[in-house]
Design an enzyme around this catalytic site. Structure first.
Site, PDB file in Angstrom:
ATOM      1  N   HIS A   1       1.099   4.914  -2.419  1.00 37.70           N
ATOM      2  CA  HIS A   1       0.515   5.689  -3.533  1.00 37.70           C
ATOM      3  C   HIS A   1       1.612   6.398  -4.308  1.00 37.70           C
ATOM      4  O   HIS A   1       2.419   7.134  -3.716  1.00 37.70           O
ATOM      5  CB  HIS A   1      -0.474   6.733  -3.015  1.00 37.70           C
ATOM      6  CG  HIS A   1      -1.716   6.155  -2.404  1.00 37.70           C
ATOM      7  ND1 HIS A   1      -2.924   6.170  -3.051  1.00 37.70           N
ATOM      8  CD2 HIS A   1      -1.935   5.552  -1.208  1.00 37.70           C
ATOM      9  CE1 HIS A   1      -3.852   5.605  -2.271  1.00 37.70           C
ATOM     10  NE2 HIS A   1      -3.264   5.221  -1.150  1.00 37.70           N
TER      11      HIS A   1
ATOM     12  N   ASP B   1       1.337   8.943  -6.279  1.00 40.85           N
ATOM     13  CA  ASP B   1       1.202  10.400  -6.194  1.00 40.85           C
ATOM     14  C   ASP B   1       1.346  10.907  -4.765  1.00 40.85           C
ATOM     15  O   ASP B   1       1.248  12.117  -4.541  1.00 40.85           O
ATOM     16  CB  ASP B   1      -0.125  10.862  -6.812  1.00 40.85           C
ATOM     17  CG  ASP B   1      -1.346  10.153  -6.246  1.00 40.85           C
ATOM     18  OD1 ASP B   1      -1.241   8.965  -5.873  1.00 40.85           O
ATOM     19  OD2 ASP B   1      -2.417  10.780  -6.182  1.00 40.85           O
TER      20      ASP B   1
ATOM     21  N   GLU C   1     -11.085   3.322   7.518  1.00 45.79           N
ATOM     22  CA  GLU C   1     -10.097   4.356   7.838  1.00 45.79           C
ATOM     23  C   GLU C   1     -10.841   5.527   8.483  1.00 45.79           C
ATOM     24  O   GLU C   1     -10.624   5.852   9.637  1.00 45.79           O
ATOM     25  CB  GLU C   1      -9.389   4.777   6.537  1.00 45.79           C
ATOM     26  CG  GLU C   1      -8.312   5.833   6.718  1.00 45.79           C
ATOM     27  CD  GLU C   1      -7.693   6.255   5.374  1.00 45.79           C
ATOM     28  OE1 GLU C   1      -8.296   6.027   4.321  1.00 45.79           O
ATOM     29  OE2 GLU C   1      -6.590   6.839   5.409  1.00 45.79           O
TER      30      GLU C   1
ATOM     31  N   HIS D   1       0.854  -1.200   0.000  1.00 46.91           N
ATOM     32  CA  HIS D   1       0.000   0.000   0.000  1.00 46.91           C
ATOM     33  C   HIS D   1       0.883   1.241   0.000  1.00 46.91           C
ATOM     34  O   HIS D   1       1.336   1.700   1.053  1.00 46.91           O
ATOM     35  CB  HIS D   1      -0.908  -0.038   1.232  1.00 46.91           C
ATOM     36  CG  HIS D   1      -2.002   0.981   1.211  1.00 46.91           C
ATOM     37  ND1 HIS D   1      -3.311   0.679   1.523  1.00 46.91           N
ATOM     38  CD2 HIS D   1      -2.005   2.297   0.906  1.00 46.91           C
ATOM     39  CE1 HIS D   1      -4.061   1.760   1.426  1.00 46.91           C
ATOM     40  NE2 HIS D   1      -3.277   2.768   1.050  1.00 46.91           N
TER      41      HIS D   1
ATOM     42  N   HIS E   1      -9.820   0.562   0.020  1.00 45.99           N
ATOM     43  CA  HIS E   1      -9.604   1.371   1.221  1.00 45.99           C
ATOM     44  C   HIS E   1     -10.902   1.327   2.038  1.00 45.99           C
ATOM     45  O   HIS E   1     -11.951   1.760   1.549  1.00 45.99           O
ATOM     46  CB  HIS E   1      -9.371   2.834   0.852  1.00 45.99           C
ATOM     47  CG  HIS E   1      -7.989   3.197   0.432  1.00 45.99           C
ATOM     48  ND1 HIS E   1      -7.476   2.894  -0.792  1.00 45.99           N
ATOM     49  CD2 HIS E   1      -7.016   3.889   1.087  1.00 45.99           C
ATOM     50  CE1 HIS E   1      -6.247   3.386  -0.874  1.00 45.99           C
ATOM     51  NE2 HIS E   1      -5.936   3.987   0.245  1.00 45.99           N
TER      52      HIS E   1
ATOM     53  N   GLY F   1      -9.847   7.618  -1.834  1.00 46.18           N
ATOM     54  CA  GLY F   1     -10.477   8.934  -1.752  1.00 46.18           C
ATOM     55  C   GLY F   1     -11.304   9.036  -0.486  1.00 46.18           C
ATOM     56  O   GLY F   1     -11.279   8.128   0.356  1.00 46.18           O
TER      57      GLY F   1
HETATM   58  O1  LIG Z   1      -5.127   6.666   2.874  1.00 45.38           O
HETATM   59  C1  LIG Z   1      -5.791   7.071   1.934  1.00 45.38           C
HETATM   60  N1  LIG Z   1      -7.144   6.965   1.969  1.00 45.38           N
HETATM   61  C2  LIG Z   1      -7.942   7.315   0.933  1.00 45.38           C
HETATM   62  N2  LIG Z   1      -7.446   7.839  -0.185  1.00 45.38           N
HETATM   63  C3  LIG Z   1      -6.107   8.014  -0.267  1.00 45.38           C
HETATM   64  C4  LIG Z   1      -5.243   7.647   0.753  1.00 45.38           C
HETATM   65  N3  LIG Z   1      -3.983   7.966   0.385  1.00 45.38           N
HETATM   66  C5  LIG Z   1      -4.065   8.485  -0.851  1.00 45.38           C
HETATM   67  N4  LIG Z   1      -5.355   8.530  -1.239  1.00 45.38           N
HETATM   68  C6  LIG Z   1      -5.877   9.039  -2.501  1.00 45.38           C
HETATM   69  C7  LIG Z   1      -5.213  10.327  -2.942  1.00 45.38           C
HETATM   70  C8  LIG Z   1      -4.569   9.980  -4.245  1.00 45.38           C
HETATM   71  O2  LIG Z   1      -4.629  11.049  -5.167  1.00 45.38           O
HETATM   72  C9  LIG Z   1      -5.334   8.773  -4.708  1.00 45.38           C
HETATM   73  C10 LIG Z   1      -4.655   7.891  -5.736  1.00 45.38           C
HETATM   74  O3  LIG Z   1      -3.380   7.501  -5.353  1.00 45.38           O
HETATM   75  O4  LIG Z   1      -5.614   8.088  -3.516  1.00 45.38           O
HETATM   76 ZN   LIG Z   2      -3.968   4.732   0.846  1.00 45.38          ZN
END
Ligand SMILES: O=c1[nH]cnc2c1ncn2[C@H]1C[C@H](O)[C@@H](CO)O1
Ligand SMILES: [Zn+2]
Length: 366
Positions: A30, A32, A217, A28, A214, A187
């Site tokens: 990301h 970006d 959380e 996990h 996801h 998101g």
């Molecule tokens: O931890 C997270 N929870 C929900 N969405 C997330 C988390 N970390 C990053 N994101 C989102 C923001 C990024 O732009 C997107 C794609 O990687 O995923």
């Molecule tokens: Zn994430």
């Protein structure tokens, strides 16, 4: 607690030598959320993006971590506007992916699944397929530069507040033989339940494709229930709020509800990201993070970064935080790492090879 108030948190953390050397697997992370600050600044200059809060790399790193350190997932996610803004061309995506592989390998990561949302990289005129190809080529370049010390697969993320998830699921199936290991949705969790994206999950199931979601959380156990039982997720991104379905008694024993028991007993991996959880308010501090309770109860725990830049972290730092909080030694991290490889969206023989030839010998040599 704000991470910036805590000298043991974030970038200041000194990492033990054995932790740095230990082989790691991250499921996990990301794309970006993990750019090098200096790269963001260079790419912003190249593409004429003028909204960065600072042009000093060290100050930019601190800005991201502090801005994301808000206690709210929604505000944590606002910081990604700056990284996505500079990831809109083939060259930029290639570079960011290649550097991601280099940075993970330098941290001792031998296997990574890195996720991103292709729909967030179309502003420069690329098609969804071109985005995926640029990222995959970047990762192949990163693997070459690190002489095969790391293998990287990608997960294509659908954003839960948009309506493109079926399209992204189709993209996942189309690229599954070429670097794409699976699918995810991410998101803001509040108001965007995973079942809104059922057609995407059904498409993936129909094509025997892997996916994680996801969940648990910012929303509690009901989100995990929907992700697992309605959508069919194989793994859960975060999932720490499964504790809503666990009753801990005064004598230290615990009673699991039916959902918690199902997740544990079926070995559904939790992609736990402690520092990110502190920033978004999913956990109060490292010492009370539910990872240790869940580990002791027998859940399949994997340890992850979530967003190396935004959370000011690395795999080694996450290991160190957990070693400091719970006294974990190599045997616990070996267990987390084996669990991660065994939960990877990889063919079984490759998972076995990684465990037997890389992870076990790597820990034995520490
Ligand atoms: O931890 C997270 N929870 C929900 N969405 C997330 C988390 N970390 C990053 N994101 C989102 C923001 C990024 O732009 C997107 C794609 O990687 O995923
Ligand atoms: Zn994430």
């Amino acid at each position: 607690m704000h991470l910036s108030d805590n000298p043991a948190a974030g970038t200041a953390t000194p990492v033990a030598d054995w932790i740095q050397r230990a082989p790691k697997a991250v499921l996990h992370d990301h794309l970006d959320g993990g750019l090098r600050p200096a790269t963001i600044i260079e790419l912003a200059r190249e593409c004429g993006y003028t909204a960065l809060p600072t042009e000093d790399p060290a100050a930019l790193a601190v800005w991201f971590r502090d801005a994301a350190d808000s206690g709210s997932l929604e505000r944590y996610l606002e910081t990604f506007a700056h990284t996505c803004a500079v990831m809109q061309t083939r060259e930029a995506l290639f570079r960011v992916a290649a550097e991601c592989a280099e940075d993970l390998a330098a941290d001792g990561v031998v296997y990574a699944e890195v996720r991103y949302a292709p729909e967030q990289h179309l502003e420069g005129g690329l098609t969804l397929d071109e985005v995926v190809e640029a990222v995959n080529e970047g990762f192949r370049e990163g693997e070459r530069r690190t002489r095969g010390r790391i293998t990287v697969g990608t997960l294509l993320t659908g954003m839960r507040h948009t309506t493109r998830s079926l399209e992204i699921a189709e993209l996942t199936v189309a690229h599954r033989e070429r670097g794409v290991a699976g699918f995810d949705i991410a998101g803001g969790e509040i108001g965007n339940p995973p079942a809104n994206h059922l057609p995407a999950f059904q498409h993936l199931k129909r094509h025997n494709c892997h996916f994680t979601i996801h969940a648990g959380e910012a929303v509690g156990a009901e989100s995990i229930h929907e992700a697992v039982q309605v959508c069919g997720a194989e793994r859960i991104g975060h999932g720490v709020r499964i504790t809503d379905d666990i009753q801990v008694h005064d004598d230290g024993t615990a009673t699991l509800g039916h959902l918690a028991a199902y997740v544990r007993d079926n070995g559904i991996a939790l992609e736990v990201c402690p520092t990110s959880n502190l920033q978004t308010g999913a956990a109060k501090d490292y010492a009370s993070h539910p990872i240790d309770l869940l580990r002791r109860l027998g859940f399949r725990i994997t340890l992850n970064t979530d967003n190396r830049l935004v959370s000011g972290t690395t795999m080694s730092r996450e290991f160190q935080h957990m070693a400091d909080a719970f006294g974990y030694g190599p045997e616990v991290f070996e267990q987390f790492t084996v669990a991660a490889v065994e939960s990877a969206f990889l063919p079984l023989p490759e998972r076995r090879r990684l465990v037997d030839e890389v992870i076990r010998p790597g820990y034995a040599a520490l």
